[in-house]
Design an enzyme around this catalytic site. Structure first.
Site, PDB file in Angstrom:
ATOM      1  CG  HIS A 107      -1.856   1.194   1.202  1.00  0.00           C
ATOM      2  ND1 HIS A 107      -3.071   1.165   0.553  1.00  0.00           N
ATOM      3  CD2 HIS A 107      -1.738   2.445   1.723  1.00  0.00           C
ATOM      4  CE1 HIS A 107      -3.670   2.331   0.683  1.00  0.00           C
ATOM      5  NE2 HIS A 107      -2.878   3.128   1.390  1.00  0.00           N
ATOM      6  CB  CYS A 108       1.896   3.430  -2.677  1.00  0.00           C
ATOM      7  SG  CYS A 108       2.970   4.846  -2.992  1.00  0.00           S
ATOM      8  N   PRO A 109       1.596   5.077   0.417  1.00  0.00           N
ATOM      9  CG  PRO A 109       3.199   5.880   1.916  1.00  0.00           C
ATOM     10  CD  PRO A 109       2.848   4.682   1.087  1.00  0.00           C
ATOM     11  CG  ASN A 113      -4.790   2.836  -5.449  1.00  0.00           C
ATOM     12  OD1 ASN A 113      -5.419   1.950  -4.863  1.00  0.00           O
ATOM     13  ND2 ASN A 113      -4.845   3.008  -6.754  1.00  0.00           N
TER      14      ASN A 113
END
Length: 376
Positions: A107-109, A113
């Site tokens: 999960h990419c901050p 997303n």
């Protein structure tokens, strides 16, 4: 180690501010003073591709399994209690997105997303265009600094004060962005393209290596062989199991095969789609993300060879959800017989290597990648 932001919207605001401030301030205050029109158009093309790929990385869903999905034979049957469906291979439930994600990488901050099967190409293209854009800008800025230094004896009124200020600010800032994004790009390419693994799967390999080094992996693998391939269990294979358990030194390659590594070029095709379209901003993978092609080592060649059978276990090969005798948390109570009487002893607690608690050399846990460990 993954970044965790108190206010998630900052994950979009910070990159957007950096892209806009570096890109357009550099153009207006510096590049307009000396750069040719052709090079300015190239620079703005890079800026446009950065914005477009970033937008697609943010808003393209990573993909989720259908509610009627059924796992294939000889695959782990992992049911997600929150999504109320079975997870396809390589899928995990994201705690932030609150859904199962196909081929979840992390999960990419910075995109708010998950990076998964459907949007991984957009994420890679975003990194690629940031590197191309910042590299181009670094060349332009260095050229300008060199020119100013060579003509440093010229009258000061020949240069705008604002240009010198922004050269001083933007040159190191641009270099920092180029360095950090390049490191991330190298890590993604090394994992996904050269090894065929997501970041989560690379973390799993490190964990399996630790288990193997502590001689805790092989017993679980053998139990899983009996569970997945019960028809291959016979006296000959059982004798091989006993011999393997008595063997002191076994390399990780003898015990674990990562089934999705097809070689760099085929890995890239599986993830990014047709090669001529890799840089096309709207292209993506060709398959559905529910099933993946496996390498030759995943096919049983000799059903009488336990070594071959172990290498054909589904990923991850040490899954223990179905086992009672071998689990992540074993009892410390031991019952033995001494002189005809049953004696209860408390065994010395072993170091826990729970999948949900284990940390790699970077200090990363499974939860740091966004995985909801409660439904793993």
């Amino acid at each position: 180690m993954p970044v965790k932001l108190k206010w998630p919207w900052l994950g979009i605001a910070i990159p957007s501010f950096l892209i806009a401030s570096i890109g357009y301030c550099a153009h207006y205050f510096i590049l307009l003073n000396f750069l040719s029109l052709r090079k300015q158009l190239w620079y703005q093309f890079c800026q446009t591709m950065i914005w477009l790929s970033y937008y697609l990385a943010i808003y393209t869903p990573p993909g989720k399994p259908p509610t009627n999905f059924k796992p294939s034979k000889n695959e782990w049957k992992v049911y997600c209690k929150k999504c109320k469906c079975y997870k396809p291979e390589r899928s995990h439930h994201c705690k932030t997105c609150n859904q199962c994600v196909l081929m979840m990488d992390h999960h990419c901050p910075w995109t708010m997303n998950c990076v998964g099967y459907n949007n991984f190409p957009h994420f890679i293209r975003f990194l690629f265009w940031v590197i191309v854009g910042t590299t181009s800008l670094a060349i332009f800025l260095t050229t300008r600094i060199h020119s100013i230094w060579v003509h440093r004896s010229s009258p000061s009124y020949l240069y705008y004060k604002s240009e010198l200020i922004f050269l001083t600010i933007l040159t190191p800032l641009n270099a920092f962005i180029l360095l950090t994004i390049s490191i991330l790009m190298i890590r993604c390419l090394f994992n996904q393209i050269f090894n065929g693994r997501s970041q989560i799967e690379s973390w799993e390999m490190d964990r399996l290596e630790t288990l193997a080094r502590m001689s805790k992996l092989l017993p679980i693998l053998i139990e899983n062989v009996w569970y997945i391939f019960p028809n291959l269990r016979n006296e000959h294979v059982e004798s091989q199991a006993e011999a393997l358990l008595n063997k002191k030194r076994l390399s990780l390659d003898e015990l674990v095969n990562f089934p999705y590594d097809l070689g760099p070029f085929r890995n890239a095709i599986q993830l990014l789609g047709t090669p001529p379209l890799w840089l096309y901003p709207f292209s993506g993978p060709q398959d559905d993300g529910l099933h993946f092609q496996k390498n030759e080592e995943s096919m049983i060649e000799d059903p009488n060879s336990l070594n071959d059978i172990i290498l054909c276990l589904p990923w991850p090969p040490d899954s223990t959800k179905h086992l009672n005798s071998t689990s992540e948390h074993t009892s410390n109570v031991q019952i033995i017989s001494e002189e005809g009487e049953q004696v209860i002893r408390i065994r010395t607690p072993e170091k826990k290597l729970s999948r949900s608690e284990w940390l790699n050399d970077w200090g990363e846990s499974l939860e740091d990648f966004g995985v909801d460990v409660d439904v793993e």
